[in-house]
Design a protein around this motif. Structure first.
Motif: not given
Length: 226
Positions: A61-68, A198-207
Motif C-alpha cells: 500500500i506504500m506505492n499507491m498514488s493518483g486519483e482515488v 464514516p460510511g460516506t464516499f470521498v474523491d481525491g488524490e494520493i500524493s
C-alpha cells in the motif's frame, strides 16, 4: 551573581526579543498531530503476523498514488488521520466474497470462553460499527483483555472497540484470513475538518506518504463542484 560571572552568561540584547514570538519556545506554522496507535507500523505488523501471517500488505500500500475514491470507515476526533477502503473492483470483490463466507459460518461457531481469549488472538467480534446500524460480525485482533471485556481491533474498518467476551467467536481457519485488511490508514492534507463521516464516499488524490510511517498515505480531497 558569582555563578553567572563564572559561566560568563549574559542575556541577549533587548532588540533580540522583538524578532521572535518567544526566545524560549519555537514557533510552528503547522499543527502537529499524534498518529493513532492503530496506524503505526509496529502495531500493524503484530496484527498481520497473527491474523494473515503475511506482512506484504504494508509495503504494497506504500506505492499507491493518483486519483482515488474512498469509503471512509473511521475518523479520529480533531485529527486529520482516518481509515478508508479504496473503491475499486478488486477490493469490492474481496469484500463481498469475505462477507458472504463469514455469513455462512458465523451461526455455527461457538462463543469463546474467557480463558480462550488473549492478546494476539484472531477471531470474530460482534459490535455496532456505525451508530444506529445493526450489530455485525467482523474479523478482529484482540489487543487486550480487561475483566469480562476484550479490546479488539477490527482490521477491515480500522476501528478499535471494547466488547463483552461473549461477543467473540473463534475464526482460526486460514481461509478467512487470506484476504488482507480491507481498510487502510490515511492522513488528510486538508485538515480534520475536511474529513467526511464514516460510511460516506470521498474523491481525491494520493500524493505521498507520512515521513516516518510510509504506509500512511497523504490524501487531498477534491473541491466540491456545484
Amino acid at each position: 551573581m558569582a555563578i553567572f560571572h563564572y559561566l560568563d552568561l549574559s542575556f541577549p540584547p533587548t532588540a533580540y526579543f522583538g524578532k521572535c514570538l518567544s526566545p524560549l519556545v519555537p514557533c510552528f506554522k503547522e499543527a502537529i498531530y499524534t498518529m493513532p496507535m492503530e496506524m503505526r507500523g509496529g502495531f500493524l505488523c503484530c496484527v498481520l503476523r497473527d491474523c494473515t501471517k503475511d506482512l506484504t500488505w504494508l509495503p504494497a500500500i506504500m506505492n499507491m498514488s493518483g486519483e482515488v475514491s474512498l469509503l471512509v470507515t473511521n475518523v479520529f476526533p480533531n485529527s486529520p488521520y482516518f481509515w478508508a477502503v479504496l473503491v475499486q473492483e478488486d477490493v469490492y470483490a474481496s469484500m463481498t466474497n469475505l462477507f458472504i463466507a463469514l455469513s455462512k459460518v458465523v451461526d455455527h461457531l461457538p462463543c469463546l470462553s474467557k480463558r480462550e481469549v488473549h492478546r494476539g488472538l484472531r477471531c470474530l467480534a460482534q459490535c455496532m460499527l456505525l451508530y444506529g446500524e445493526d450489530m455485525t460480525w467482523n474479523r478482529c485482533w484482540v489487543v487486550d483483555v480487561v475483566g469480562n471485556h476484550a479490546i479488539v481491533f477490527m482490521l477491515d474498518y480500522g476501528i478499535t472497540a471494547t466488547v463483552p467476551i461473549q461477543c467473540l467467536r473463534p475464526l482460526d481457519s486460514d481461509t478467512f484470513w487470506m484476504t488482507p485488511p480491507l481498510a487502510q490508514p490515511f492522513f488528510s492534507r486538508d485538515g480534520f475538518k475536511c474529513i467526511d463521516f464514516p460510511g460516506t464516499f470521498v474523491d481525491g488524490e494520493i500524493s505521498g506518504s507520512c515521513l516516518n510511517e510510509r504506509h500512511v498515505l497523504m490524501f487531498t480531497k477534491h473541491a466540491h463542484k456545484e
